[in-house]
Design a protein around this motif. Structure first.
Motif, PDB file in Angstrom:
ATOM      1  N   GLU A  37       0.816  -1.226   0.000  1.00  0.00           N
ATOM      2  CA  GLU A  37       0.000   0.000   0.000  1.00  0.00           C
ATOM      3  C   GLU A  37       0.849   1.274   0.000  1.00  0.00           C
ATOM      4  OE1 GLU A  37      -3.343   1.866  -0.694  1.00  0.00           O
ATOM      5  OE2 GLU A  37      -3.274  -0.290  -0.445  1.00  0.00           O
ATOM      6  N   GLU A  38       1.926   1.289   0.773  1.00  0.00           N
ATOM      7  CA  GLU A  38       2.753   2.502   0.853  1.00  0.00           C
ATOM      8  C   GLU A  38       3.675   2.669  -0.353  1.00  0.00           C
ATOM      9  OE1 GLU A  38       4.787  -0.860   2.846  1.00  0.00           O
ATOM     10  OE2 GLU A  38       2.854   0.075   3.195  1.00  0.00           O
ATOM     11  N   GLY A  39       3.751   1.666  -1.216  1.00  0.00           N
ATOM     12  CA  GLY A  39       4.634   1.739  -2.367  1.00  0.00           C
ATOM     13  C   GLY A  39       3.918   1.883  -3.692  1.00  0.00           C
ATOM     14  N   LYS A  40       2.629   2.177  -3.670  1.00  0.00           N
ATOM     15  CA  LYS A  40       1.849   2.292  -4.900  1.00  0.00           C
ATOM     16  C   LYS A  40       2.381   3.415  -5.786  1.00  0.00           C
ATOM     17  CE  LYS A  40      -1.367  -0.737  -3.769  1.00  0.00           C
ATOM     18  NZ  LYS A  40      -1.465  -2.022  -4.374  1.00  0.00           N
ATOM     19  N   ILE A  41       2.260   3.219  -7.083  1.00  0.00           N
ATOM     20  CA  ILE A  41       2.729   4.183  -8.076  1.00  0.00           C
ATOM     21  C   ILE A  41       1.520   4.933  -8.618  1.00  0.00           C
ATOM     22  CG2 ILE A  41       3.867   4.428 -10.316  1.00  0.00           C
ATOM     23  CD1 ILE A  41       5.217   1.683  -9.681  1.00  0.00           C
ATOM     24  N   SER A  42       1.629   6.252  -8.727  1.00  0.00           N
ATOM     25  CA  SER A  42       0.516   7.026  -9.265  1.00  0.00           C
ATOM     26  C   SER A  42       0.399   6.765 -10.766  1.00  0.00           C
ATOM     27  CB  SER A  42       0.719   8.520  -9.009  1.00  0.00           C
ATOM     28  OG  SER A  42       1.730   9.034  -9.842  1.00  0.00           O
ATOM     29  N   TYR A  43      -0.816   6.922 -11.275  1.00  0.00           N
ATOM     30  CA  TYR A  43      -1.038   6.693 -12.698  1.00  0.00           C
ATOM     31  C   TYR A  43      -0.237   7.684 -13.542  1.00  0.00           C
ATOM     32  CZ  TYR A  43      -3.117   6.305 -17.272  1.00  0.00           C
ATOM     33  OH  TYR A  43      -3.284   6.161 -18.620  1.00  0.00           O
ATOM     34  N   ASN A  44      -0.215   8.955 -13.131  1.00  0.00           N
ATOM     35  CA  ASN A  44       0.515   9.964 -13.899  1.00  0.00           C
ATOM     36  C   ASN A  44       1.999   9.617 -14.011  1.00  0.00           C
ATOM     37  OD1 ASN A  44      -1.634  11.592 -14.551  1.00  0.00           O
ATOM     38  ND2 ASN A  44      -1.441  12.838 -12.713  1.00  0.00           N
ATOM     39  N   ALA A  45       2.610   9.195 -12.918  1.00  0.00           N
ATOM     40  CA  ALA A  45       4.026   8.826 -12.941  1.00  0.00           C
ATOM     41  C   ALA A  45       4.244   7.608 -13.838  1.00  0.00           C
ATOM     42  CB  ALA A  45       4.520   8.540 -11.525  1.00  0.00           C
ATOM     43  N   PHE A  46       3.350   6.639 -13.732  1.00  0.00           N
ATOM     44  CA  PHE A  46       3.455   5.429 -14.546  1.00  0.00           C
ATOM     45  C   PHE A  46       3.300   5.762 -16.031  1.00  0.00           C
ATOM     46  CE2 PHE A  46       1.899   1.502 -16.469  1.00  0.00           C
ATOM     47  CZ  PHE A  46       2.783   0.577 -15.949  1.00  0.00           C
ATOM     48  N   TYR A  47       2.312   6.575 -16.354  1.00  0.00           N
ATOM     49  CA  TYR A  47       2.051   6.978 -17.736  1.00  0.00           C
ATOM     50  C   TYR A  47       3.269   7.663 -18.348  1.00  0.00           C
ATOM     51  CZ  TYR A  47      -0.066   9.359 -21.716  1.00  0.00           C
ATOM     52  OH  TYR A  47      -0.341   9.820 -22.967  1.00  0.00           O
ATOM     53  N   HIS A  48       3.856   8.594 -17.619  1.00  0.00           N
ATOM     54  CA  HIS A  48       5.016   9.318 -18.131  1.00  0.00           C
ATOM     55  C   HIS A  48       6.233   8.397 -18.258  1.00  0.00           C
ATOM     56  CE1 HIS A  48       3.217  13.214 -18.509  1.00  0.00           C
ATOM     57  NE2 HIS A  48       2.696  13.084 -17.303  1.00  0.00           N
ATOM     58  N   PHE A  49       6.377   7.449 -17.339  1.00  0.00           N
ATOM     59  CA  PHE A  49       7.468   6.489 -17.431  1.00  0.00           C
ATOM     60  C   PHE A  49       7.325   5.654 -18.702  1.00  0.00           C
ATOM     61  CE2 PHE A  49       9.148   2.213 -16.673  1.00  0.00           C
ATOM     62  CZ  PHE A  49      10.466   2.511 -16.404  1.00  0.00           C
ATOM     63  N   VAL A  50       6.104   5.173 -18.966  1.00  0.00           N
ATOM     64  CA  VAL A  50       5.877   4.349 -20.158  1.00  0.00           C
ATOM     65  C   VAL A  50       6.098   5.168 -21.417  1.00  0.00           C
ATOM     66  CG1 VAL A  50       4.119   3.090 -21.466  1.00  0.00           C
ATOM     67  CG2 VAL A  50       4.318   2.732 -19.009  1.00  0.00           C
ATOM     68  N   ARG A  51       5.574   6.366 -21.471  1.00  0.00           N
ATOM     69  CA  ARG A  51       5.703   7.211 -22.666  1.00  0.00           C
ATOM     70  C   ARG A  51       7.149   7.612 -22.934  1.00  0.00           C
ATOM     71  NH1 ARG A  51       2.048   6.377 -26.229  1.00  0.00           N
ATOM     72  NH2 ARG A  51      -0.030   6.609 -25.404  1.00  0.00           N
TER      73      ARG A  51
END
Length: 54
Positions: A37-51
């Motif tokens: 739970e304390e290590g979850k990744i935000s969608y925005n951060a994940f999206y930018h990492f993938v892009r």
């Protein structure tokens, strides 16, 4: 800012999911399901990492 993103250790798994045709949102949900739970990744951060990195 961290020198290395914590998503780097999931790079291979993320890349495989994206290449299989999984949407970015679904890949984010799958990766986050394995994180505490304390290590979850935000969608925005994940999206930018993938892009930017995949």
């Amino acid at each position: 800012m961290a020198a290395k993103s914590r998503m780097e250790k999931y790079r291979k798994e993320i890349k495989n999911l994206i290449l299989k045709g999984v949407s970015i949102r679904s890949a984010w949900r799958l990766i986050n399901a394995d994180l505490p739970e304390e290590g979850k990744i935000s969608y925005n951060a994940f999206y930018h990492f993938v892009r930017n990195s995949i």
